[in-house]
Scaffold this active site. Sequence first.
Site, short mmCIF file in Angstrom:
data_model
loop_
_atom_site.label_atom_id
_atom_site.label_comp_id
_atom_site.label_asym_id
_atom_site.label_seq_id
_atom_site.Cartn_x
_atom_site.Cartn_y
_atom_site.Cartn_z
N GLU A 26 44.10 35.94 37.30
CA GLU A 26 43.82 34.86 36.33
C GLU A 26 45.07 34.45 35.57
O GLU A 26 45.07 34.42 34.33
CB GLU A 26 42.74 35.32 35.34
CG GLU A 26 41.37 35.42 35.92
CD GLU A 26 40.29 35.61 34.85
OE1 GLU A 26 40.62 35.98 33.72
OE2 GLU A 26 39.12 35.35 35.16
N GLU A 33 34.76 36.60 40.65
CA GLU A 33 34.18 37.41 39.57
C GLU A 33 32.98 36.64 39.04
O GLU A 33 33.14 35.66 38.32
CB GLU A 33 35.17 37.62 38.42
CG GLU A 33 36.21 38.66 38.68
CD GLU A 33 37.14 38.87 37.49
OE1 GLU A 33 36.67 38.71 36.34
OE2 GLU A 33 38.31 39.18 37.72
#
Length: 808
Positions: free
Chosen positions: A183, A260
Amino acid sequence: MKKLAFLLSLMALCLFSTPANASTKSGSFKVGENTFLLNNKPFVVKAAEVHYPRIPREYWEQRIQMCKALGMNTLCIYIFWNSHEQQEGVFDFTGNNDIRAFVQLAQKNGMWVIVRPGPYVCAEWEMGGLPWWLLKKKDIRLREQDPYFMERLEIFEKKVGEQLGDLTIEKGGPIIMVQVENEYGSYGEDKPYISAVRDIIRKSGFDKVELFQCDWSSNFTKNGLDDLTWTMNFGTGANIDNEFKKLGELRPNSPKMCSEFWSGWFDKWGGRHETRGAEAMVDGISQMLDRGISFSLYMTHGGTNWGHWAGANSPGFAPDVTSYDYDAPINEAGQTTDKFWKLRKAMEKYSGDFDPATGKWGAPKKLPAVPKEYPTIAVPKFELKEFAPIVYGCGGLETSADQNDLTFEYNGLGWGSMLYSVGLPEVTGQSVLSFESHDYAQVFVNDKFIGKIDRVKHENSLILPATKKGDQLLILVEGMGRINFGRAIKDFKGIVGEVKMKATVDGHDVSYTLKGWEKWCIDDDYKWAVRALEGASGKRVDEYHEGFAKETKALGTRGYYRGYFNLKKTGDTFLNLENWGKGQVYVNGHAIGRHWYIGPQQTLYVPGCWLKKGKNEVIVLDVMGPRGEKTIEGLQKPIIDKLNLDRPQTHRLEGQKIDLSGEKPVKEGEFAAGNGWQEVKFDKPVSGRYVCIEALNSHMNREYCCIAEWYMLGADGTRLSREPWQVAYCDDEDIESGNKTADKIFDLQESTYWSTNRGVKYPHHLVIDLGQDQTFTGFQYLPRVEAGAPESIKQYRIYVKSSLFKGL
Ligand code: GLA
């Protein structure tokens, strides 16, 4: 005959789509047109995120089998750098850190594996997985091309490659994909750095395996490399089509994967226990599977942040609790939950093979049986009779020779507490003592407790009584987890910067910088705790402690407590620490985690495999001292949702009501309906410290008001740092269901949001304190990410002032 042919083809498929047989043969996992290809056949990844250091090794296999019983075909794991290299250059891949054994166990149980080797992992883990000792280099640039950072990360990834490089699918192992960084879009924009990490991972032994990057749909383009697969992260309740819209536009033929999908959420000390609905979670997964979209369920089983491994969130400082239950389908103790059964039922429908050509799933297969759970036991109340004052834990490490270097890192301490002492000047009246405390400081003058400076509450000063020259100032600072998210991961512990004392002497303001400190490290370490107890009981003589008489008196009941309980039969249990203050607990030498009476977590999970028949030892290091009886009992059920706060969590004091009469908004308008970021520019730049968001009504004509994220744009039109932000006022917040407090609008997580309570009428007001005057040219607003942006604001007004609004 037809039936037999079908069965045979099914068997062949089974053989090909589980990794168990891949141990002898090499296989392939590739990115195809709109689908992943496993051994050249379409494949939908159904991954369960689990973290090996959060589960006792003895239980790994049961947890893997639980994931399989949920219908998952893959396990997704991070590699936690700081767990493997706790001291620079000393590597540990044994015991609970044996990643090779974990991956082989996955393969033995017929599961594929996705590996996410960082270097940064976030994961609510101390410093996002980065080793604390990197901070010994004061000016290090973390997650950037800082030469030292890159050198260390390359060494580490090479070690990971030595463990796992030959377990990729082409080499006969179960690893089908490897992630590059984590991320990065919410940290910065730096393709050269990401490219360098990719090259290092490739070179480390992952030369052929498929590499990917994960990010949010709102920021993945910032760092997306052309040659890597892009996957999206989002949580329960998100609008699935929206999340993949941009990816579909940019790479129409790319297979889609939610790397995720958040099943629940993590808890922070002093905040409500977070939950997400089972139906909503199952619905999100079903929607993805209906479209043939791959996913990893983060977390499928969360586990525990043993010892000092829990991280902390930012902006601000919000340390995470010890339990990483995450409201996941498999709870912290590896048991099934309502979410588990609902998900298993849904997953059954998608247990056949997906055909991208028709968009249909083949005939369902029977899911594997749910493995047996480990038994739980109750432990009758026992007393912790032995005591050693906390100063007996002092001195385990040599501190830095520079008397004014006060952080843990410069003094060689990774985790634990530090005790500081300095002589005070003479001040006839009261004075203000101020310093930046990371994270929980208790202040004493001579033998008197004066007060605390708690970073969680943004505290940085307290009032000292009149002092005489040579009075002793004593400060005990306990470090909690290092921040694991955002730029604040460069998180030094202890006293950061100078300690100042300000007073008025003869009508003049005087400021002293306190210098010449004595300091001692209190290592968070089981062996050191035992040594402290032995010192206090006279079993060992530490002359060193003799000079500590004054400090011992001041620190009172803060210290090490030891007690024992006997077992005829072992089992998992939950130790109830409600009577205690704040600190660390060790059971039979295992660091089982932090406790803090404020909750929401009151019990600590102890796996039965760390207990034994006969005598078991418990040590509590309590930096505040017990609050009641010095007893503990083991429960069969956890308490992870009980807050014990001295003031409400809301950002509104009793009787407070904002008064905007006579104020002129700097902007008023109407937000568009629906999902996605909206940007509003002011007509001209405005300056101020307090920003009031006034919401007048909602698009759905309902009373709730919600905001997921908010940014102010600076003079150059870019987002201003939200590090110093605090909520100065909020007229209404939902603190009952999950965590929907006002500060969620700047917690960097698009899936969490501020929500008002049902039936509380518009208008709603939220005032942000930016810490100091700043100049703005506009703002960015994100409504909730769920389909249709529920409860999104329609008309709004923005007010900006340098001083607080009337009524506050
Ligand atoms: C992000 C990170 C994860 C974890 C989740 C929240 O998606 O990538 O490591 O921190 O947020 O649980």
